[in-house]
Scaffold this motif. Structure first.
Motif, mmCIF file in Angstrom:
data_model
loop_
_atom_site.group_PDB
_atom_site.id
_atom_site.type_symbol
_atom_site.label_atom_id
_atom_site.label_comp_id
_atom_site.label_asym_id
_atom_site.label_seq_id
_atom_site.Cartn_x
_atom_site.Cartn_y
_atom_site.Cartn_z
ATOM 1 N N ALA A 1 0.835 -1.201 0.000
ATOM 2 C CA ALA A 1 0.000 0.000 0.000
ATOM 3 C C ALA A 1 0.869 1.251 0.000
ATOM 4 C CB ALA A 1 -0.916 -0.010 1.224
ATOM 5 N N SER A 2 0.472 2.230 -0.782
ATOM 6 C CA SER A 2 1.153 3.513 -0.758
ATOM 7 C C SER A 2 0.600 4.324 0.400
ATOM 8 C CB SER A 2 0.925 4.240 -2.084
ATOM 9 O OG SER A 2 -0.465 4.506 -2.255
ATOM 10 N N HIS A 3 1.143 5.511 0.602
ATOM 11 C CA HIS A 3 0.686 6.381 1.666
ATOM 12 C C HIS A 3 0.104 7.653 1.060
ATOM 13 C CE1 HIS A 3 3.103 3.590 3.966
ATOM 14 N NE2 HIS A 3 2.653 4.120 5.084
ATOM 15 N N GLU A 4 -1.058 8.065 1.582
ATOM 16 C CA GLU A 4 -1.659 9.299 1.093
ATOM 17 C C GLU A 4 -0.969 10.484 1.782
ATOM 18 O OE1 GLU A 4 -3.841 11.162 3.330
ATOM 19 O OE2 GLU A 4 -2.862 9.818 4.738
ATOM 20 N N PRO A 5 -1.220 11.726 1.345
ATOM 21 C CA PRO A 5 -0.432 12.866 1.832
ATOM 22 C C PRO A 5 -0.454 13.104 3.335
ATOM 23 C CG PRO A 5 -1.477 13.453 -0.226
ATOM 24 C CD PRO A 5 -2.018 12.104 0.155
ATOM 25 N N PHE A 6 -1.531 12.743 4.047
ATOM 26 C CA PHE A 6 -1.525 12.907 5.502
ATOM 27 C C PHE A 6 -0.557 11.938 6.167
ATOM 28 C CE2 PHE A 6 -6.089 14.513 5.013
ATOM 29 C CZ PHE A 6 -5.705 15.849 5.092
ATOM 30 N N GLY A 7 -0.083 10.939 5.408
ATOM 31 C CA GLY A 7 0.911 10.005 5.922
ATOM 32 C C GLY A 7 0.387 8.626 6.234
ATOM 33 N N PHE A 8 -0.903 8.385 6.044
ATOM 34 C CA PHE A 8 -1.495 7.096 6.391
ATOM 35 C C PHE A 8 -1.407 6.114 5.219
ATOM 36 C CE2 PHE A 8 -3.081 9.730 9.682
ATOM 37 C CZ PHE A 8 -3.422 8.906 10.738
ATOM 38 N N ALA A 9 -1.197 4.843 5.550
ATOM 39 C CA ALA A 9 -1.212 3.794 4.532
ATOM 40 C C ALA A 9 -2.559 3.805 3.832
ATOM 41 C CB ALA A 9 -0.947 2.433 5.168
ATOM 42 N N ASP A 10 -2.545 3.734 2.516
ATOM 43 C CA ASP A 10 -3.775 3.838 1.736
ATOM 44 C C ASP A 10 -4.009 2.556 0.955
ATOM 45 O OD1 ASP A 10 -6.053 5.154 0.909
ATOM 46 O OD2 ASP A 10 -5.098 6.091 -0.810
ATOM 47 N N GLY A 11 -5.253 2.317 0.601
ATOM 48 C CA GLY A 11 -5.570 1.129 -0.184
ATOM 49 C C GLY A 11 -5.573 -0.149 0.623
ATOM 50 N N VAL A 12 -5.695 -0.033 1.960
ATOM 51 C CA VAL A 12 -5.641 -1.221 2.812
ATOM 52 C C VAL A 12 -6.924 -2.034 2.695
ATOM 53 C CG1 VAL A 12 -5.420 -2.049 5.179
ATOM 54 C CG2 VAL A 12 -4.061 -0.095 4.411
ATOM 55 N N SER A 13 -8.057 -1.375 2.763
ATOM 56 C CA SER A 13 -9.343 -2.068 2.771
ATOM 57 C C SER A 13 -10.005 -1.968 1.403
ATOM 58 C CB SER A 13 -10.255 -1.465 3.839
ATOM 59 O OG SER A 13 -11.534 -2.052 3.803
ATOM 60 N N GLN A 14 -10.165 -3.088 0.747
ATOM 61 C CA GLN A 14 -10.836 -3.153 -0.548
ATOM 62 C C GLN A 14 -11.764 -4.357 -0.560
ATOM 63 O OE1 GLN A 14 -10.787 -0.870 -2.801
ATOM 64 N NE2 GLN A 14 -8.777 -0.399 -3.625
ATOM 65 N N PRO A 15 -12.911 -4.258 -1.221
ATOM 66 C CA PRO A 15 -13.748 -5.453 -1.363
ATOM 67 C C PRO A 15 -13.069 -6.485 -2.250
ATOM 68 C CG PRO A 15 -14.577 -3.682 -2.750
ATOM 69 C CD PRO A 15 -13.487 -3.086 -1.898
ATOM 70 N N LYS A 16 -13.382 -7.735 -2.011
ATOM 71 C CA LYS A 16 -12.895 -8.821 -2.845
ATOM 72 C C LYS A 16 -14.021 -9.213 -3.806
ATOM 73 C CE LYS A 16 -9.795 -10.496 0.776
ATOM 74 N NZ LYS A 16 -9.462 -11.633 1.687
ATOM 75 N N ILE A 17 -13.684 -9.313 -5.073
ATOM 76 C CA ILE A 17 -14.704 -9.533 -6.085
ATOM 77 C C ILE A 17 -14.859 -11.024 -6.389
ATOM 78 C CG2 ILE A 17 -15.548 -8.815 -8.346
ATOM 79 C CD1 ILE A 17 -14.978 -6.524 -6.372
#
Length: 470
Positions: free
Chosen positions: A166-182
């Protein structure tokens, strides 16, 4: 029925985490004949090209607004089977803007793109390895501009991590952690018993038109002039983030030594993406529920992730026996936070955003003398129902000052802080301190401002050819 990956644009299946560079090119069609000839020659990356042993070095994806489809030669009657929200557009009227929280500084009249002469017709998403993104993307952009398209805007994103994490968004938090599974193969049951508890697995029809969704029905016209099957609606919003303002507020509200603790309560996760200490988990950083924290003592009821995905099954209480399940299901028991109507499986989106601008650490952002830095998120998401998915999440969960039985507080991260229609304030944030004592933060400033946006249709490969052949 299994999804035909060869007919689906790859963005539906992958966020291209291994491709560190991205460019988003917004265009208008000025010469339809030449533009469609260029589209006929384009080779967007297919979902069948990702997930295998072959290393993907670049990817192109193409989407259109309603105005773009009209410019390509479709008439209103040929598009009438498409979602009304798509046909209206994101900035169509004040009522929609209010529901989405696009008010005050985020109102469409202040946008840099998305309205009037700067309403795009097409979006070309270009993703590639860091070493090749600049030259490769510039070549494709130049070719489009030389073949019937005119520029609206072009944006580069910050490099994503090319290790697939996961990359980090500008506030510094890990992003893209929670995604639905298809459920790509259509194997899961949508019966009430199978969805009594929260499950991240959702039907393919929640993302792709022409496939069965969580209600057991499919949307989209597969036989019209515009082939909609295997297409998806794409939401694109440019969100400017006040990184220094966010961290300086956290430092002032909780003290510099506790600023990270405070910021994590606003978001509802640890800065590394992990669940907040005290939430029941099976070990994974996305394997947790909120039913063990009904009063929001660990994770505040109004925190960003609790609003964005309440992690509720068809019955938020879980399995408690036939009679108690029945009483709860018809709404005769429980609190507002337990509303079983808002089962998360009916309101999931597939996020595909990337950050832009200058990256700074929280410690640097807290320095009072640091000037404002330009940073934000290219928020993109995919869904099959704009009304039931993106607009519901945005309006009923994120922006609502009465979410979960709360009052006078909208999303602490994304909220506009503009008063409710009856002039009630929306700038509060309720949380419990480290000792479990209830607290209320007041006069929270705005941290995120919308700078542009539009609803797009991401066609299938067959659908793209139906556009090019008009």
């Amino acid at each position: 029925m299994a999804v035909d990956f060869n007919d689906v644009q790859a963005l539906v299946r992958s966020g291209f985490g291994s491709l560190g560079g991205a460019r988003y090119v917004l265009l208008r069609i000025v010469d339809a004949t030449r533009a469609k000839a260029w589209l006929a020659r384009a080779e967007p990356t297919r979902a069948s090209q990702v997930g295998g042993a072959h290393e993907l070095r670049c990817a192109m994806q193409i989407a259109f607004t309603r105005a773009g489809l009209i410019a390509a030669g479709f008439d209103e009657a040929e598009l009438e089977t498409m979602a009304p929200e798509f046909l209206d557009g994101m900035a169509s009227d004040g009522r929609r803007s209010h529901r989405l929280g696009d008010v005050g500084e985020s109102a469409p009249e202040h946008w840099n793109w998305g309205v009037g002469a700067r309403e795009p017709h097409a979006l070309i998403m270009l993703l590639a390895k860091k070493t090749m993104i600049a030259d490769w993307a510039s070549g494709i952009e130049a070719a489009a501009l030389a073949n019937g398209f005119a520029p609206v805007a072009s944006f580069d994103s910050c490099p994503a991590r090319e290790d697939g994490d996961a990359s980090h968004e500008p506030f510094g938090f890990a992003d893209g952690v929670s995604q639905p599974k298809i459920d790509w193969n259509g194997e899961r049951s949508i019966s009430p018993s199978a969805n009594h508890d929260y499950n991240p697995l959702i039907a393919a029809g929640e993302i792709l038109l022409g496939h069965s969704n969580e209600y057991g029905v499919s949307a989209g016209d597969a036989n019209g002039a515009l082939v909609q099957r295997n297409g998806s609606y794409l939401v694109y919003r440019q969100l400017e983030q006040d990184v220094t303002g966010f961290w300086q507020w956290a430092a002032e509200a909780a003290g510099p030594e506790n600023a990270r603790w405070m910021a994590e309560r606003v978001v509802g996760r640890g800065i590394d993406g992990s669940p907040l200490p005290g939430l029941a988990t099976s070990g994974g950083r996305d394997d947790f529920l909120f039913k063990g924290d009904p009063d929001g003592i660990v994770c505040p009821l109004g925190s960003h992730i609790r609003r964005a995905n309440p992690r509720s099954g068809d019955n938020p209480h879980g399995r408690r026996g036939f009679l108690r399940d029945l009483v709860s299901a018809v709404g005769l028991a429980g609190k507002a936070t337990d509303d079983p109507v808002a089962s998360a499986r009916f309101h999931r989106i597939l996020r595909r955003g990337r950050p832009y601008g200058t990256t700074i650490t929280p410690e640097l952002a807290m320095l009072p003398e640091l000037p404002h830095v330009e940073a934000g998120l290219h928020f993109l998401c995919l869904n099959a129902s704009l009304a039931r998915q993106f607009e519901f999440i945005q309006g009923a969960w994120l922006i609502s000052p009465t979410f979960g039985g709360l009052s006078q507080e909208d999303d602490p991260l994304l909220g506009s802080r503009c008063p409710f229609p009856d002039d009630r304030r929306t700038d509060l944030f309720r949380y419990h301190d480290a000792h479990g004592v209830p607290r209320i933060a007041q006069d929270m400033p705005r941290f995120v401002t919308v700078r542009g946006g539009a609803y797009f249709f991401l066609p299938s490969i067959t659908g793209l050819m139906s556009i090019a052949s008009r």
